[in-house]
Write a protein that holds these residues in place. Structure first.
Motif, PDB file in Angstrom:
ATOM      1  N   ASN A   2      19.796   1.734  15.425  1.00 61.77           N
ATOM      2  CA  ASN A   2      20.515   2.456  16.461  1.00 61.77           C
ATOM      3  C   ASN A   2      22.009   2.251  16.244  1.00 61.77           C
ATOM      4  N   LEU A   3      22.703   3.272  15.755  1.00 60.83           N
ATOM      5  CA  LEU A   3      24.130   3.142  15.471  1.00 60.83           C
ATOM      6  C   LEU A   3      24.993   3.469  16.686  1.00 60.83           C
ATOM      7  N   GLN A   4      24.378   3.790  17.817  1.00 62.83           N
ATOM      8  CA  GLN A   4      25.147   4.230  18.975  1.00 62.83           C
ATOM      9  C   GLN A   4      25.164   3.237  20.130  1.00 62.83           C
ATOM     10  N   SER A   5      24.324   2.185  20.084  1.00 64.70           N
ATOM     11  CA  SER A   5      24.202   1.300  21.237  1.00 64.70           C
ATOM     12  C   SER A   5      25.509   0.561  21.521  1.00 64.70           C
ATOM     13  N   PRO A   6      26.088   0.696  22.701  1.00 66.80           N
ATOM     14  CA  PRO A   6      27.369   0.062  23.014  1.00 66.80           C
ATOM     15  C   PRO A   6      27.171  -1.367  23.516  1.00 66.80           C
ATOM     16  N   TYR A   7      27.416  -2.350  22.661  1.00 65.26           N
ATOM     17  CA  TYR A   7      27.324  -3.752  23.067  1.00 65.26           C
ATOM     18  C   TYR A   7      28.683  -4.412  22.896  1.00 65.26           C
ATOM     19  N   LEU A   8      28.964  -5.333  23.783  1.00 63.02           N
ATOM     20  CA  LEU A   8      30.224  -6.050  23.699  1.00 63.02           C
ATOM     21  C   LEU A   8      30.270  -6.884  22.425  1.00 63.02           C
ATOM     22  N   ILE A   9      31.438  -6.967  21.822  1.00 58.51           N
ATOM     23  CA  ILE A   9      31.598  -7.744  20.606  1.00 58.51           C
ATOM     24  C   ILE A   9      31.671  -9.226  20.958  1.00 58.51           C
ATOM     25  N   ILE A  36      21.358 -25.686   6.685  1.00 58.10           N
ATOM     26  CA  ILE A  36      21.936 -24.401   6.300  1.00 58.10           C
ATOM     27  C   ILE A  36      23.069 -24.083   7.269  1.00 58.10           C
ATOM     28  N   SER A  37      24.244 -23.833   6.727  1.00 61.11           N
ATOM     29  CA  SER A  37      25.372 -23.382   7.531  1.00 61.11           C
ATOM     30  C   SER A  37      25.278 -21.863   7.662  1.00 61.11           C
ATOM     31  N   TYR A  38      25.401 -21.359   8.878  1.00 63.03           N
ATOM     32  CA  TYR A  38      25.263 -19.917   9.062  1.00 63.03           C
ATOM     33  C   TYR A  38      26.176 -19.416  10.169  1.00 63.03           C
ATOM     34  N   THR A  39      26.438 -18.131  10.133  1.00 62.51           N
ATOM     35  CA  THR A  39      27.230 -17.490  11.179  1.00 62.51           C
ATOM     36  C   THR A  39      26.406 -16.383  11.825  1.00 62.51           C
ATOM     37  N   THR A  40      26.703 -16.125  13.085  1.00 63.01           N
ATOM     38  CA  THR A  40      26.146 -14.961  13.777  1.00 63.01           C
ATOM     39  C   THR A  40      27.282 -14.262  14.506  1.00 63.01           C
ATOM     40  N   GLN A  41      27.116 -12.973  14.659  1.00 63.85           N
ATOM     41  CA  GLN A  41      28.100 -12.200  15.406  1.00 63.85           C
ATOM     42  C   GLN A  41      27.413 -10.998  16.027  1.00 63.85           C
ATOM     43  N   GLY A  42      27.765 -10.699  17.269  1.00 66.60           N
ATOM     44  CA  GLY A  42      27.162  -9.587  17.973  1.00 66.60           C
ATOM     45  C   GLY A  42      26.028 -10.044  18.877  1.00 66.60           C
ATOM     46  N   HIS A  43      25.290  -9.087  19.420  1.00 60.53           N
ATOM     47  CA  HIS A  43      24.206  -9.372  20.364  1.00 60.53           C
ATOM     48  C   HIS A  43      22.944  -8.642  19.935  1.00 60.53           C
ATOM     49  N   LEU A  44      21.813  -9.254  20.181  1.00 62.30           N
ATOM     50  CA  LEU A  44      20.535  -8.586  19.981  1.00 62.30           C
ATOM     51  C   LEU A  44      20.331  -7.524  21.051  1.00 62.30           C
ATOM     52  N   THR A  45      19.759  -6.388  20.675  1.00 58.92           N
ATOM     53  CA  THR A  45      19.362  -5.391  21.652  1.00 58.92           C
ATOM     54  C   THR A  45      18.130  -5.912  22.394  1.00 58.92           C
ATOM     55  N   ASP A  49      16.014  -5.092  17.687  1.00 60.54           N
ATOM     56  CA  ASP A  49      15.809  -4.251  16.514  1.00 60.54           C
ATOM     57  C   ASP A  49      17.101  -3.963  15.751  1.00 60.54           C
ATOM     58  N   ASN A  50      18.131  -4.791  15.953  1.00 59.68           N
ATOM     59  CA  ASN A  50      19.430  -4.512  15.333  1.00 59.68           C
ATOM     60  C   ASN A  50      19.939  -5.662  14.467  1.00 59.68           C
ATOM     61  N   VAL A  51      19.027  -6.431  13.878  1.00 62.83           N
ATOM     62  CA  VAL A  51      19.440  -7.576  13.058  1.00 62.83           C
ATOM     63  C   VAL A  51      19.835  -7.107  11.657  1.00 62.83           C
ATOM     64  N   ILE A  52      21.044  -7.458  11.263  1.00 61.59           N
ATOM     65  CA  ILE A  52      21.538  -7.225   9.905  1.00 61.59           C
ATOM     66  C   ILE A  52      21.763  -8.594   9.268  1.00 61.59           C
ATOM     67  N   TRP A  53      21.066  -8.863   8.169  1.00 62.83           N
ATOM     68  CA  TRP A  53      21.196 -10.169   7.510  1.00 62.83           C
ATOM     69  C   TRP A  53      21.909  -9.955   6.169  1.00 62.83           C
ATOM     70  N   VAL A  54      23.092 -10.528   6.049  1.00 61.42           N
ATOM     71  CA  VAL A  54      23.931 -10.353   4.864  1.00 61.42           C
ATOM     72  C   VAL A  54      23.795 -11.577   3.954  1.00 61.42           C
ATOM     73  N   LEU A  55      23.582 -11.333   2.665  1.00 59.37           N
ATOM     74  CA  LEU A  55      23.409 -12.421   1.697  1.00 59.37           C
ATOM     75  C   LEU A  55      24.556 -12.397   0.691  1.00 59.37           C
ATOM     76  N   HIS A  56      25.155 -13.563   0.490  1.00 58.41           N
ATOM     77  CA  HIS A  56      26.359 -13.631  -0.344  1.00 58.41           C
ATOM     78  C   HIS A  56      26.046 -13.776  -1.832  1.00 58.41           C
ATOM     79  N   ALA A  57      27.066 -13.618  -2.657  1.00 58.46           N
ATOM     80  CA  ALA A  57      26.946 -13.757  -4.105  1.00 58.46           C
ATOM     81  C   ALA A  57      27.158 -15.219  -4.517  1.00 58.46           C
TER      82      ALA A  57
END
Length: 351
Positions: A2-9, A36-45, A49-57
């Protein structure tokens, strides 16, 4: 997605996940608990259903908003006002996760050279422990480039129906002899450092400078150096490219350590999605997620043909290509193309 859901940053938070259970490794050994050191940003719907997991190089960290600033962050494609973004520092890396300089609980001293060999499959397994700790049942997207793409592909296999989209950028299904060869020459450079073998945090530091210089030659395309390092005057010494590579080597050696570089480059070499699974074609065919494989036309390290192979073998595969003079590093530079490719992929998925 869902690219339209308005959630506070939400402000990005950095935390440490401590796993007290042993991690059984592919080598047959175990890692007796880890962090494991990790960061999170944003809120779950509400539907989560809006989890983006980024993996580094290889030498990245958990702050994706910094090293992938054109894709991750406020008003970027992966926006914390719409997505719950997770990025974890890999096991073996020196940015807060368990690594060779961490304390070995069996001895009370740093592991140093006793740190176990890791594979991309081991790293994916450790990330899955973190996923369960965070209570995440479904992941919308796992995205990673280079080593991060290798780990993302491994994780996509084991996640099965829990993953909707896997985006594998400038990566492959199995480490090629070419990649292993480049990595081996870098480890050989580290071995020539007279401090290598000493149990000290700075062991191999000068060797790491040389290793990074070798690596830089594979991360870019010759055209990049012609454009940026070409001489404008006649010379017999002190060339721009020489200064550039020495600077890049010193820059990395001052923020990373040779032991972590050794462990993670070995993990990259180990990558083989088909090991023990009937070969790469069979393993890729088992992946349930939609897969977007992104290649770079000038990548001499992870070739575009390797990305195409992934897209052709998975049931729901798409291949897109970045056109750039920057070679392998283009996925960290060509943000306009990346954004266009990603937008098209998600629009097709919602169609």
């Amino acid at each position: 997605m869902n690219l339209q859901s308005p959630y506070l940053i939400a402000e990005m938070t950095q935390e440490i996940f401590t796993c007290n259970e042993d991690l059984v490794l592919e080598s047959g050994g175990t890692l007796p608990g880890f962090q494991i050191s990790y960061t999170t940003q944003g809120h779950l719907t509400p539907k989560k259903d809006n989890v983006i997991w980024v993996l580094h190089a290889l030498t990245g960290d958990a702050n994706a908003q910094q090293w992938w600033s054109g894709l991750v962050g406020e008003d970027k494609f992966f926006d914390p006002s719409k997505h719950f973004i997770v990025c974890a520092n890999f096991l073996g890396s020196c940015y807060g996760s368990t690594q060779p300089l961490s304390e070995n609980p069996k001895t009370g001293k740093p592991y140093y050279y006793d740190f176990p060999n890791l594979t991309t499959r081991d790293i994916a397994a450790s990330l899955d422990r973190l996923r369960k700790h965070l209570g995440i049942e479904q992941i919308d997207t796992v995205i990673g480039g280079s080593l991060g793409g290798q780990v993302a592909l491994e994780w996509a296999y084991t996640l099965g129906e829990r993953l909707k989209n896997a985006i594998i950028v400038a990566s492959n299904a199995k480490a090629s002899p070419w990649i292993i060869g480049f990595n081996e020459t870098q480890r050989m450079a580290i071995e020539t450092d007279q401090t290598w073998g000493v149990r000290h945090p700075d062991a191999g530091k000068k060797g790491l400078e040389t290793a990074r210089a070798i690596g830089m030659l594979s991360y870019r395309h010759p055209q990049t150096f012609l454009q940026n390092q070409c001489e404008t005057e006649e010379k017999l010494d002190n060339y721009k490219i020489s200064s550039y590579l020495r600077y890049q080597g010193l820059k990395l050696a001052n923020r990373f350590n040779a032991l972590s570089y050794w462990v993670l480059s070995k993990a990259m070499d180990s990558h083989d999605i088909g090991r023990g699974r009937g070969g790469a074609e069979n393993a890729l065919f088992q992946i349930k997620a939609r897969v977007l494989a992104i290649g770079v036309d000038t990548d001499v390290l992870f070739t575009s043909e390797e990305s195409r192979f992934i897209s052709h073998q998975v049931p729901k595969g798409t291949y897109k290509e970045i056109r750039s003079i920057y070679g392998h590093d283009a996925f960290l530079i060509e943000y306009e193309q990346m954004n266009y490719i990603l937008k098209s992929f998600y629009l097709e998925g919602n169609g």
